[in-house]
Design a protein around this motif. Structure first.
Motif, short mmCIF file in Angstrom:
data_model
loop_
_atom_site.label_atom_id
_atom_site.label_comp_id
_atom_site.label_asym_id
_atom_site.label_seq_id
_atom_site.Cartn_x
_atom_site.Cartn_y
_atom_site.Cartn_z
N UNK A 407 15.83 -13.54 28.45
CA UNK A 407 14.88 -12.57 29.40
C UNK A 407 13.72 -12.89 30.34
N UNK A 408 13.66 -13.93 31.33
CA UNK A 408 12.88 -14.50 30.96
C UNK A 408 11.47 -13.62 32.05
N UNK A 409 12.13 -12.45 33.03
CA UNK A 409 10.68 -11.75 33.01
C UNK A 409 10.04 -11.04 32.09
N UNK A 410 10.08 -10.82 31.01
CA UNK A 410 10.16 -10.23 29.46
C UNK A 410 9.35 -11.54 29.08
N UNK A 413 6.43 -12.18 30.98
CA UNK A 413 5.37 -11.04 30.59
C UNK A 413 4.24 -10.94 29.18
N UNK A 416 1.69 -13.69 29.63
CA UNK A 416 0.70 -13.62 30.94
C UNK A 416 -0.70 -12.78 30.02
N UNK B 89 16.12 -10.13 35.96
CA UNK B 89 16.27 -9.68 35.07
C UNK B 89 15.92 -7.79 36.54
N UNK B 90 15.56 -7.17 36.46
CA UNK B 90 16.03 -6.17 37.72
C UNK B 90 14.83 -6.20 38.49
N UNK B 91 13.34 -6.41 38.22
CA UNK B 91 12.11 -6.86 38.37
C UNK B 91 11.71 -7.44 39.35
N UNK B 434 0.35 -7.52 38.27
CA UNK B 434 0.51 -7.52 36.71
C UNK B 434 1.53 -6.90 36.01
N UNK B 435 1.88 -5.82 36.93
CA UNK B 435 2.78 -4.86 36.49
C UNK B 435 4.08 -4.57 37.07
N UNK B 436 4.22 -6.26 36.75
CA UNK B 436 5.37 -6.96 37.67
C UNK B 436 7.20 -5.50 37.47
N UNK B 437 6.88 -5.56 36.22
CA UNK B 437 8.33 -4.71 35.34
C UNK B 437 8.14 -3.14 35.68
N UNK B 516 19.61 -4.84 23.91
CA UNK B 516 20.05 -5.77 25.81
C UNK B 516 20.91 -5.83 25.91
N UNK B 547 16.51 -0.21 28.93
CA UNK B 547 16.46 -1.33 28.93
C UNK B 547 14.62 -1.20 29.10
N UNK B 548 13.95 -1.43 29.67
CA UNK B 548 12.87 -1.44 30.64
C UNK B 548 11.70 -0.88 29.43
N UNK B 551 8.61 -1.91 27.26
CA UNK B 551 7.77 -3.17 27.75
C UNK B 551 7.12 -2.02 28.91
N UNK B 554 4.18 0.04 27.18
CA UNK B 554 3.00 -0.95 27.42
C UNK B 554 2.20 -0.99 28.75
N UNK B 555 2.77 -1.37 29.79
CA UNK B 555 2.23 -1.62 31.03
C UNK B 555 1.13 -0.06 31.53
N UNK B 558 -2.21 -0.63 29.67
CA UNK B 558 -2.58 -1.04 30.27
C UNK B 558 -3.31 -0.08 31.67
#
Lengths: 446, 632
Positions: A407-410, A413, A416, B89-91, B434-437, B516, B547-548, B551, B554-555, B558
């Motif tokens: 899951x590359x985007x995680x 993250x 980062x 992933x969707x992001x 930075x908040x890509x997700x 997942x 699913x997200x 994350x 957490x974002x 932030x």
């Protein structure tokens, strides 16, 4: 201020003094207090409390003072812990606070909070600014000092490796139409493992985490007449009091504890190591040997006039082979010699007089160096505490990244955030910097 | 002469920024005038014939969520649609479309001509009318004076544009169009901080002269995705494939042989070009170890044979262009229809802008698009809609609006521009966020449409469709939370098929969906799952949010940590030399950037936490002083 932000710092001057204070400030410290003291103290009442480690062990016993919001110095919840002075205990206590989620306070931060929360009048504003200014330049100096040598080198290697991996990950996400799959080509998980190993190395070289909690363990070898007591007394000198064990820990009869520049030195005396049929004594001897195997350095004390005793050689032969050995030739004053240090092949020889104190500074310095400790001002510790909490945070992120396979985007993250954590040591690394790395390495774009 | 009627908003320029700005101003009910030097080229795609891509597709969806035209026009003009990064992933998934230039222009023009409150007028603009430090109108080439309460300038590459082909160069806005020399001179006189960038295009080629049989075909996705939240693939015209070929060592030799006549390598071009979209001569010089570079052969449209060879942008002399093109596999007999060229142009340092894209120097004057040092249609359109909205709000006497960095790529872009400035043409990448997700294509509507409705730029049709969708998502999330799967009542084969293995305790459907490897569609086939939602957009959103969730939470923490400072306003007129304790370096940086908030100040490179502390103390002190005065 964000409600989750808790800051902590040692509030008393370092070194001497019978009482040391750790101060904590945050929006709501009730959970914090529960975890650290096992209770929430009554507001503004001096309460005798145990300060507890994560495993429930007692770090120290002292007075806890709880000032609930808004009647406190900073205008937030403030907890003041007054313990037993010694730097090592205070550091352990502060370390525990950081473990509970506090971060080391910035220079002048308590005062700044006080000002911002209307706890100070207008006239004090300029002095707050001066304080921040002065404290910041001092902190910058100490941070620089604490970042020299191997520690710094290892951190930079670590950051470079992390940037390289992030570059590949971000290129994979942002440039899917390029001919190569950056990540597949580079074996990202393997790189991550390398970075993690690098991080371990940083910890090892800094030795700090261990030192803060446990101090330096020293095997002391020497015959009864060579001057061990006077050596220990000279070392302790006026620096600080001898650390006494606190309630809840067992007194270890064959150890002596001395503190220099805030580092605790545990001396493991080998005098009791001899053949015996006494069962109780046998158990004690086994304990001593196991302590020796955990030690950081061995010190052999020799009467300069007489040379090494056969009994000492027997013990040295049984020491772990990679344990660094330091030989001290005592009583040089009687031979009319000058104190000096001679180092060769991993063995350092120091010539000194425990009686007059000549050459003690050489020993002092050498022991701290063995401990991986660079001497300096008080700020060194705070700077390093910051580094350590940054490294710990980065380490946690890297472990989380390893669990994101596929899951590359995680994955990206977590990397980062790992880099964000490290930016407190290495300075800011922006997304523009990262793109710059990508464009200088790969020919990207149509 | 003075034009008899006064306007609320005047937009100068009819490219992607100008058209979105004009449309949105008119949607806000304001009397809007779009001034262009040529009505025929409204909505012109002057570079590559495609819209979207990673980061850029995100911007297009955001413009769409605010009621903008770009996505909808692409749905009418797109001749190939793809989702990039579909395996990730969707992001980081993004839509990209090849567009027919003629159809795209028509789609935009139709919208402009039919937009109530919007007037079009063909005249080049030569000057701004100023009253003190406020813009009150513009003057055209013929000396016509138009008055307005705010002006949006979207001059693209036209300001003092200079086109280079080999060693010859000539002033032009883009190939075939005149530049805006007078206006550029006027703006330089206004002391706005002007700099120069460079960009370029490849030669265009007659597709009939190409041998496609030796190229790799790159088809669009099937089914083709729609770009707009209100769009559908039924709107799409006939679809075409693209093709891929490569340069080779001989191509590279030819290019090296022509470098002594390259304006780029002989120092004639001074403007800075983008590193990510280099000319072919740059690629070969900077990456000399690479034996071949990809070329995407993109059709220009359904009604033309011209193709756009994406990847060989060049300003080499024409004879070198012919030779290099013909050295490429499949291009041996290629006929070039238009030479490639590089263009240098003026842009204004975006540090001179507020977050609203209003210039700090001149009230009521807004800048959008390439004039701000960006590149790309999508970046331009997104700035256009923001500048248009704020030009409108300023006329209405309302406070300016801009999305935050955690709300939109548009917010990231504007903050980057006005806080950090640009050193090369700015293009969007997801790594900038930075908040890509949180900033995904799939939730652009959920992030922005409500704000757009409040601003008065989202019409009833979109609003109703949005409300239905967001209610359906909330309803389904509630349902999944309340339906529990009991391990005893779950047949083993179902558990293995959907969840991979049996469950040891009771779980809600929402808990299971967070795993997942569990998909929404599969989950709905469990006997106890009940009836799921039919709308695939709703199902997708429910699944992604589940699913997200960890994350995102957490974002959001932030974001919350930084929010405090974002709300603390720094006075624009503040002289930082007056702030006690600041280092000289910090004073200079802050005086140069003039940040609008403490949060923005913190993002200026080189501004330390200690500087922020000192600013906090300063702000608090001034506040206390004014409180004291009030009491006294």
């Amino acid at each position: 201020m964000p409600s989750t932000d808790v800051i902590a710092a040692i509030a008393t001057a370092p070194g001497r003094g019978g009482i040391g204070v750790v101060r904590i400030s945050g929006e709501d410290l009730r959970d914090f207090s529960q975890n650290l003291l096992g209770k929430i103290s009554a507001p503004r009442v001096a309460t005798l409390s145990y300060f507890l480690a994560a495993d429930g062990e007692v770090i120290d016993q002292g007075i806890a003072l709880y000032f609930p919001v808004p009647y406190s110095y900073t205008g937030q919840d403030v907890l003041e812990l007054q313990g037993h002075g010694g730097d090592a205990v205070l550091r352990r206590l502060l370390g525990r606070c950081l473990e509970l989620g506090a971060r080391p306070a910035e220079p002048g931060e308590f005062t700044r909070l006080a000002f911002l929360n209307d706890k100070m009048d207008l006239a004090q504003a300029e002095s707050v600014a001066d304080l921040i200014d002065a404290a910041t330049s001092e902190a910058a100096k100490t941070a620089m000092r604490s970042l020299r040598g191997e520690f710094s080198h290892a951190i930079h290697q670590l950051v470079d490796a992390l940037i390289n991996l992030r570059m590949l990950v971000e290129a994979t996400l942002d440039f899917p139409e390029e001919e190569i799959d950056f990540l597949e080509e580079s074996n990202a998980l393997n790189q991550l493992a390398v970075i993690n190993a690098q991080l371990d190395k940083v910890f090892r070289q800094a030795k700090q985490g261990n030192l803060l909690r446990e101090g330096l363990h020293i095997v002391l070898i020497g015959q009864p007449n060579v001057g061990k007591s006077s050596l220990l007394n000279q070392l302790a000198g006026e620096e600080v009091a001898i650390v006494t064990p606190v309630a809840g820990t067992t007194r270890d009869a064959i150890r002596q504890h001395i503190e220099i520049e805030g580092v605790v030195l545990h001396f493991i005396d080998t005098a009791g190591l001899r053949d015996t049929d006494d069962e109780v004594e046998k158990i004690g001897i086994a304990h001593t040997w196991s302590a020796i195997h955990q030690a950081n350095v061995a010190v052999l004390l020799i009467d300069a006039a007489k040379g090494i005793a056969p009994a000492d050689l027997e013990i040295i032969a049984k020491l772990p082979p990679d344990l660094p050995l330091l030989r001290i030739f005592n009583k040089v004053d009687l031979l009319g010699q000058e104190p000096r240090m001679v180092a060769a092949d991993g063995i350092a020889d120091i010539y000194l007089s425990a009686k007059t104190g000549a050459g003690i500074d050489l020993l002092h310095e050498h022991l701290l160096r063995v401990a991986g400790w660079q001497t300096g001002g008080e700020g060194v510790f705070m700077a390093r505490a910051r580094h350590l909490s940054a490294l710990r945070e980065a380490g946690e992120r890297l472990n989380l990244a390893a669990a994101c396979e596929g899951r590359v985007e995680f994955f990206a993250e977590e990397l980062r955030l790992a880099q964000n954590a490290l930016s407190s040591i290495t300075g800011e690394f922006t997304s523009d910097d990262l793109l710059g790395e990508i464009f200088s390495r790969f020919c990207i774009g149509k | 002469m003075l034009y008899p009627s006064q306007f609320d908003v005047i937009v100068i320029g009819g490219g992607h920024a100008g058209t979105e700005a004009a449309l949105v101003g008119a949607r806000m009910g304001l009397k809007t005038l779009l001034l262009t030097h040529n009505i025929e080229t409204l909505g012109q795609m002057s570079c590559n014939p495609s819209i979207g891509g990673i980061g850029k597709g995100h911007l297009v969806k955001e413009v769409d969520a605010l009621g903008g035209a770009m996505a909808a026009a692409t749905d009418e003009a797109g001749i190939q649609f793809r989702i990039l990064n579909s395996s990730k992933g969707p992001a980081v998934r993004a839509t990209r479309a090849q567009a027919d230039r003629v159809l795209y222009r028509q789609a935009i023009r139709r919208r402009l001509e039919n937009q109530p409150n919007l007037w079009l007028f063909q005249q080049a603009v030569d000057d701004l009318i100023l009253e003190q430090d406020r813009v009150v109108g513009v003057v055209t080439q013929l000396g016509l004076r138009f008055r307005a309460r705010s002006v949006v300038l979207t001059a693209g590459t036209f300001l003092a544009g200079l086109v280079h082909v080999g060693q010859s160069n000539y002033p032009a806005g883009r190939a075939g169009d005149p530049p805006s020399i007078t206006l550029a001179q006027r703006l330089r006189e206004l002391q706005l901080p002007v700099k120069r960038f460079k960009t370029g295009t490849p030669p265009r080629i007659d597709g009939r002269s190409l041998d496609y049989s030796v190229m790799v075909e790159q088809p669009g996705d099937d089914p083709a995705p729609a770009f707009s939240f209100l769009g559908s693939s039924a709107q799409h015209p006939r679809q075409l494939p693209c093709w891929i070929t490569q340069t080779n060592l001989r191509t590279h030799d030819i290019i090296r042989g022509g470098l002594d006549r390259s304006p780029l390598y002989t120092g004639v071009i001074e403007g800075v070009g983008p590193r990510y979209c280099p000319s072919i001569e740059d690629k070969i010089m900077r990456f000399s170890g690479k034996d071949s570079h990809q070329i995407f052969v993109e059709p220009e449209g359904l009604s033309t044979h011209e193709i756009y060879p994406n990847g060989i942008s060049t300003s080499l002399p024409f004879d070198v262009q012919v030779e290099l093109v013909r050295s490429i596999r499949g291009f041996e007999n290629a006929h070039i229809t238009r030479p490639g060229y590089a263009i240098e142009y003026d842009f204004f340092d975006p540090l001179g802008l507020k977050n609203s894209l209003e210039t700090k120097a001149i009230q009521g004057l807004f800048f959008a698009g390439q004039i701000n040092g960006t590149t790309g249609y999508e970046e331009a359109a997104a700035q256009g809609i923001l500048a248009g909205i704020n030009a409108g709000l300023s006329v209405q006497g309302k406070e300016a609006w801009h999305p935050s960095r955690d709300q939109a790529y548009l917010g990231v872009m504007v903050d980057d521009l006005v806080t950090r400035g640009v050193v090369e043409p700015y293009r969007m990448f997801t790594s900038r966020a930075e908040y890509r997700l949180m900033l995904r294509e799939d939730n652009a509507d959920l992030r922005l449409t409500e704000a757009g409705r409040r601003l008065g730029v989202v019409d009833d049709v979109r609003w109703q469709s949005f409300e239905e969708k967001s209610e359906a998502i909330a309803r389904e999330q509630e349902r999944l939370k309340s339906v529990w799967v009991n391990p005893k009542l779950l047949p083993q084969e179902d558990a293995e098929r959907v969840l991979g293995k049996g469950i040891e305790r009771e779980y809600s459907l929402l808990d299971l969906l967070r795993r997942p490897d569990v998909s929404y569609r599969d989950l709905m086939t469990l006997p106890s799952a009940g009836v799921g939602v039919g709308d695939s957009k709703v199902a997708e959103q429910v699944e992604i949010q589940a699913k997200y969730q960890g994350y995102i939470a957490r974002q959001q923490e932030e974001v919350a940590r930084h929010q405090h400072y974002e709300a603390m306003v720094l006075p624009l007129g503040l002289d930082y030399c007056e702030v006690h304790g600041l280092s000289i370096e910090a004073q200079q940086k802050l005086n140069q950037h003039k940040p609008e908030t403490l949060g923005q100040a913190g993002r200026i490179s080189g501004v330390t936490p200690a500087t922020i502390s000192l600013l906090l103390v300063y702000l608090k002190r001034s506040q206390n002083m004014s409180d004291h005065k009030k009491i006294a």
